[in-house]
Design a protein around this motif. Structure first.
Motif, mmCIF file in Angstrom:
data_model
loop_
_atom_site.group_PDB
_atom_site.id
_atom_site.type_symbol
_atom_site.label_atom_id
_atom_site.label_comp_id
_atom_site.label_asym_id
_atom_site.label_seq_id
_atom_site.Cartn_x
_atom_site.Cartn_y
_atom_site.Cartn_z
ATOM 1 N N ILE A 79 8.709 -29.403 55.518
ATOM 2 C CA ILE A 79 9.227 -30.766 55.496
ATOM 3 C C ILE A 79 10.729 -30.717 55.259
ATOM 4 C CG2 ILE A 79 7.061 -31.797 54.707
ATOM 5 C CD1 ILE A 79 8.190 -31.821 51.897
ATOM 6 N N ASP A 80 11.407 -31.787 55.690
ATOM 7 C CA ASP A 80 12.853 -31.858 55.461
ATOM 8 C C ASP A 80 13.119 -32.529 54.127
ATOM 9 O OD1 ASP A 80 12.309 -34.503 55.906
ATOM 10 O OD2 ASP A 80 13.207 -34.570 57.909
ATOM 11 N N ASN A 81 14.377 -32.840 53.878
ATOM 12 C CA ASN A 81 14.758 -33.411 52.594
ATOM 13 C C ASN A 81 14.204 -34.811 52.389
ATOM 14 O OD1 ASN A 81 16.209 -31.114 51.908
ATOM 15 N ND2 ASN A 81 18.096 -31.871 52.878
ATOM 16 N N SER A 82 13.893 -35.496 53.472
ATOM 17 C CA SER A 82 13.346 -36.845 53.340
ATOM 18 C C SER A 82 11.829 -36.841 53.241
ATOM 19 C CB SER A 82 13.786 -37.700 54.520
ATOM 20 O OG SER A 82 13.293 -37.152 55.737
ATOM 21 N N ARG B 232 9.689 -35.643 55.647
ATOM 22 C CA ARG B 232 9.024 -35.690 56.944
ATOM 23 C C ARG B 232 8.689 -34.286 57.418
ATOM 24 N NH1 ARG B 232 12.834 -38.993 60.821
ATOM 25 N NH2 ARG B 232 14.246 -37.384 59.998
ATOM 26 N N ARG B 233 7.541 -34.156 58.101
ATOM 27 C CA ARG B 233 7.149 -32.871 58.664
ATOM 28 C C ARG B 233 8.076 -32.521 59.821
ATOM 29 N NH1 ARG B 233 1.340 -32.993 60.679
ATOM 30 N NH2 ARG B 233 1.406 -30.711 60.468
ATOM 31 N N ILE B 234 8.476 -31.264 59.872
ATOM 32 C CA ILE B 234 9.340 -30.783 60.951
ATOM 33 C C ILE B 234 8.617 -29.686 61.712
ATOM 34 C CG2 ILE B 234 11.476 -31.386 59.749
ATOM 35 C CD1 ILE B 234 11.719 -28.467 58.905
ATOM 36 N N LYS C 179 8.558 -26.682 62.261
ATOM 37 C CA LYS C 179 8.914 -25.356 61.783
ATOM 38 C C LYS C 179 7.888 -24.945 60.738
ATOM 39 C CE LYS C 179 12.843 -22.686 60.043
ATOM 40 N NZ LYS C 179 14.264 -22.749 59.582
ATOM 41 N N ASN D 10 6.113 -23.374 57.601
ATOM 42 C CA ASN D 10 6.581 -23.303 56.218
ATOM 43 C C ASN D 10 6.973 -21.882 55.825
ATOM 44 O OD1 ASN D 10 6.926 -24.814 53.681
ATOM 45 N ND2 ASN D 10 5.364 -23.404 52.902
ATOM 46 N N ASN E 61 10.387 -21.179 56.812
ATOM 47 C CA ASN E 61 11.367 -21.969 56.062
ATOM 48 C C ASN E 61 11.547 -21.434 54.644
ATOM 49 O OD1 ASN E 61 13.189 -24.191 56.141
ATOM 50 N ND2 ASN E 61 11.747 -25.396 54.889
#
Length: 874
Positions: free
Chosen positions: A673-676, A678-680, A682, A684, A687
């Motif tokens: 997930i990003d900083n907000s 939301r799933r991205i 990419k 885990n 990341n």
């Protein structure tokens, strides 16, 4: 008869017989005589003597039977029994004067000089057990000393009783009670004079209540008690008391209507001096081998405080309950059932006639009324009509279907032979047809039962035709393939467009028939793999068996973008969005995106073979280690990103002879997930994290144990379950103020009552305990916190055969506080019941004390004092 050794010559003088004239040989002169000269034959003036006894007398006695012809008496002594007509009599001594039609029965003395063998007089269904009795079999009059009789729940003992006929008794110095021990009752009512009509009534003069042989100041100048074995109409005496918010009150007073043998009606009401009032209508009905049910309607007009005060508020609350069940033998091809629980969302939280924490904590009310019928045709046709209701008491939102219609045709195999096995792809091809129609209403508590609730009604029909077949490949793999066709009809759709006048997108309803059609293709292949890990036979665990069921499924759903339109987002005309006119339909809308999804799942079961503790048994015992450990996920081939769905893991098991139930589940997301939050697109692990990201997890443990196997489950009151509460008493036991005869003692306790009364204390104290633990973890947006962590417990213990104590409590480890707590105490006083309930912790702080007679005949004789929790009216 006189017998002699030899014949004695008769010394009587012979009298010659006169020859009579033959009456049939008449001459002519005799026939022609005048009528007045013909002599008539007179009837015999001596009446035939009636038999002494009108019936057969059956009798027996151990010592002797004596008949005195001079006194016309029959005497039976020691364990005497006499049966004459409809009279059955047993006593120590019985004297029957068959000339006067009088029977006397009494006791006899034993070898120690004590009286024994009391008479037992039975005529029809009436049974009397006196010290002695005198009875006339013709006039039916009797005189009885120290009679003991039972009529319904009443037991009556009188010094002297006089019976006038089959239906009227007069008694002197009589006492009547519902105690099982008529000789030494814990309480009784002493009446100087009584008129007693069996199965109908008891009318008494001055009556005084005696408790433990001590006269009390409670008396009545006269009394009337109904004694009918059938239900009879009558007044229900109210309860008196006072409250801080509503003042003094009369509660649960009214009238009971015994309308027929099949149904009744009870009308109860409350009145408070500040102006509040309530009404309740309760009815039960039943017909043997057909149906039974119960209907409750409750309404309360509540006023808090008084006008002019800042806390003054008015509220109207109501609740409707209906349960109906049909006997399976009534109609095998059709069935009607109902389970209704609807009303004001705050009823159970604000009612002054319900102290039911389990119901007040329940956030959902639901109802269902349905009728189904099966037509025994080929193929078989099933039909059902139902009305449902679902209500959230927190948001006060209500969803209803009025009605739901369903019909289906049984599975058809068009290529299968009429006789023989269906084998292969073609022979197993089958299809079905089903139709479902709904009229769905979404409203709120404030609009319920008002015309506005139907303004936003949505309706439609859905037709479904699934086609499938199954076969085996490579001997061990089962394959299922098929397709599903669906057609949906709507009578109201929507239209979206940008409005220049309001400068925003407006959504309007479009009335009229419209439809869309969808289809998909699906297939599945699976097998079952068995594995056994054996250990040394000397070990306690001899083997572990693992059963694995893997399966792979494929579902293809095309895009149905032909049902989509566009609309402008603003006045510039450059920004547009897609929508479908079916998107607010009750059966959903066609999908715009193509789906090409592969699903994978593995279900596991672990079972152990353990050497039995009983050495006489040769076979090992099977123990379940892990039941239904399921892993499932899917991959969407057609998706351009985020193709993998989160993996779902769930499982459960049971320990300690199925007394401990453990269930768990978790969600594992492979994407970061990003900083907000939301799933991205990419993984885990790419990341800098682990292979999976645990987003949610939960675990529940329920442990039920007791001093004896099979007794660990709590038993909530029937009203709590009917209100939608839990079947156990983890949230306490509900109290219905209109019926305080609910007891902590079970039916088994009542059956064993005689055995328990001989015990002062117990070496083995019966008890039961229920533990429930719940843990919930959340990490959807890296919060990494325990959002729920609570432990609840409920138990009951029999301190003595007559004392029972129970509790319900818990602790919330997240909020760091004690949850709802209730302490329950009850004393079985034989014919009486005493109870005390206490909730010591806010916001439900309350207590209640009750003592009263168990019998429904005298249920109005009670003392009830309580302090209910504060109600915040809304």
């Amino acid at each position: 008869m006189k017998l002699q050794a030899q014949e004695i010559p008769s010394k009587s003088i012979p009298v010659p017989a006169v020859k009579q004239k033959d009456s049939l040989n008449l001459g002519l002169n005799d026939v022609l005589k005048p009528a007045d000269t013909v002599k008539t034959v007179k009837n015999d003036s001596i009446k035939k003597k009636q038999p002494i006894l009108d019936g057969i007398v059956k009798r027996k006695a151990i010592d002797y039977e004596k008949i005195d012809q001079k006194k016309k008496e029959l005497t039976l002594y020691n364990e005497a029994e006499l049966i004459y007509k409809d009279i059955e009599l047993k006593a120590g001594i019985i004297v029957f004067n068959y000339e006067k039609d009088e029977v006397y029965a009494g006791r006899i003395k034993d070898s120690l000089g004590n009286y024994s063998q009391n008479p037992v007089f039975k005529q029809g269904q009436n049974v009397i057990e006196p010290d002695s009795i005198r009875f006339n079999t013709k006039t039916k009059k009797a005189l009885v000393w120290n009679s003991r009789t039972q009529q319904g729940e009443f037991r009556v003992k009188a010094e002297v009783s006089k019976r006038e006929n089959d239906s009227v008794y007069f008694m002197r110095s009589a006492r009547f009670t519902t105690s099982e021990n008529i000789e030494d009752p814990e309480y009784y009512f002493l009446a100087r004079k009584i008129k007693f009509v069996p199965k109908k009534k008891v009318v008494a003069g001055f009556t005084n209540m005696v408790i433990a042989d001590v006269p009390t100041p409670l008396f009545l100048p006269f009394a009337y008690f109904p004694m009918s074995e059938k239900s009879v109409s009558g007044f229900v005496i109210p309860t008196f008391g006072d409250t801080q918010e509503k003042g003094y009150y009369f509660q649960n007073g009214g009238y009971y209507f015994a309308l027929s043998d099949y149904f009744d009606l009870q009308v109860l009401g409350d009145y408070y001096t500040n102006g509040s009032y309530a009404a309740r209508f309760e009815s039960s009905y039943a017909k043997r081998y057909r149906f039974n049910g119960r209907v409750n309607f409750r309404f309360e007009n509540q006023i808090n405080s008084e006008k002019g005060f800042p806390d003054y508020f008015r509220s109207r609350q109501y609740n409707i309950q209906w349960s109906h069940s049909q006997d399976a033998k009534a109609s095998p091809n059709s069935r009607f059932s109902a389970s209704v629980n609807l009303g004001s969302s705050q009823y159970f939280r604000q009612s002054y006639n319900q102290s039911n924490i389990g119901s007040s904590l329940n956030n959902n009310l639901s109802s269902s009324v349905s009728y189904s019928k099966t037509f025994q045709t080929v193929p078989q046709v099933n039909f059902s009509v139902a009305a449902t209701h679902s209500q959230n008491t927190n948001t006060e939102e209500i969803d209803m279907t009025l009605p739901t219609f369903q019909a289906s045709v049984d599975r058809i195999f068009p290529f299968a032979p009429k006789n023989g096995i269906k084998k292969g792809i073609i022979k197993n091809v089958n299809f079905q047809y089903s139709i479902r129609g709904e009229n769905r209403i979404h409203t709120t508590d404030s609009l319920f039962f008002k015309p506005g609730m139907f303004d936003e009604a949505r309706n439609g029909f859905q037709h479904s035709i699934p086609i499938s077949t199954n076969f085996k490949v490579f001997k061990y793999f089962s394959v299922t393939a098929g397709s599903s066709y669906s057609e949906v009809w709507y009578f109201k759709t929507i239209k979206k467009e940008f409005s220049d006048s309001t400068n925003k997108v407006e959504t309007t309803d479009v009335n009229g028939f419209d439809a869309f059609r969808t289809y998909d293709f699906n297939s599945r292949i699976g097998t079952t793999i068995y594995g056994t890990f054996k250990f040394n036979e000397k070990n306690k665990i001899q083997a572990i068996r693992h059963v694995m069921t893997p399966s792979v499924s494929y579902v293809y759903t095309p895009s149905f973008d032909q049902y989509y339109d566009t609309y402008a987002l603003d006045a510039t005309g450059t920004r547009y969005a897609d929508y479908t006119r079916f998107e607010e339909g009750i059966f959903g809308a066609p999908g715009k995106n193509k789906s090409n999804r592969i699903g994978m799942s593995i279900n596991n079961t672990f079972e152990a073979k353990v050497r039995d503790k009983d050495e006489t048994k040769t076979e090992p015992k099977k123990v379940m280690l892990l039941n239904n450990l399921l892993f499932s996920t899917s991959y969407n081939i057609a998706a351009d990103s985020l193709s993998w769905s989160p993996m779902q893991v769930s499982g459960g098991t049971q320990f300690f002879d199925n007394k401990l139930n453990l269930n768990f589940g978790t969600t594992l997301d492979p994407y970061a997930i990003d900083n907000s939050g939301r799933r991205i697109d990419k993984f885990n692990i790419d990341n800098g994290g682990s292979l999976f990201r645990m987003t949610t997890a939960n675990m529940t443990i329920n442990y039920s144990l007791s001093s004896a196997d099979g007794e660990g489950k709590g038993d909530a009151s029937q009203q709590t379950v009917l209100n939608g509460g839990r079947e156990d008493d983890l949230f306490g036991r509900g109290t219905d103020m209109s019926d305080q005869r609910q007891s902590l003692f079970s039916k088994e306790d009542e059956k064993n009552k005689e055995k328990k009364t001989t015990e002062f204390y117990r070496l083995k104290i019966p008890w039961n305990l229920i533990l429930a633990y719940s843990l919930t973890y959340s990490n959807t947006n890296r919060e990494n916190e325990i959002v729920g962590n609570s432990l609840m417990a409920s138990g009951n213990i029999d301190l003595t055969p007559k004392w029972k104590m129970g509790f319900s409590s818990g602790y919330d480890f997240v909020q760091k506080g004690i949850s709802f707590t209730q302490l329950r105490f009850e004393r079985d006083l034989l014919s009486w019941r005493m109870s005390f309930n206490w909730v010591p912790i806010a916001p439900y702080t309350s207590w209640g004390f009750f003592i009263g007679i168990k019998s429904s005949v005298l249920s109005d004789i009670k003392y009830d004092k309580r302090n209910l929790p504060d109600r915040t009216l809304r």
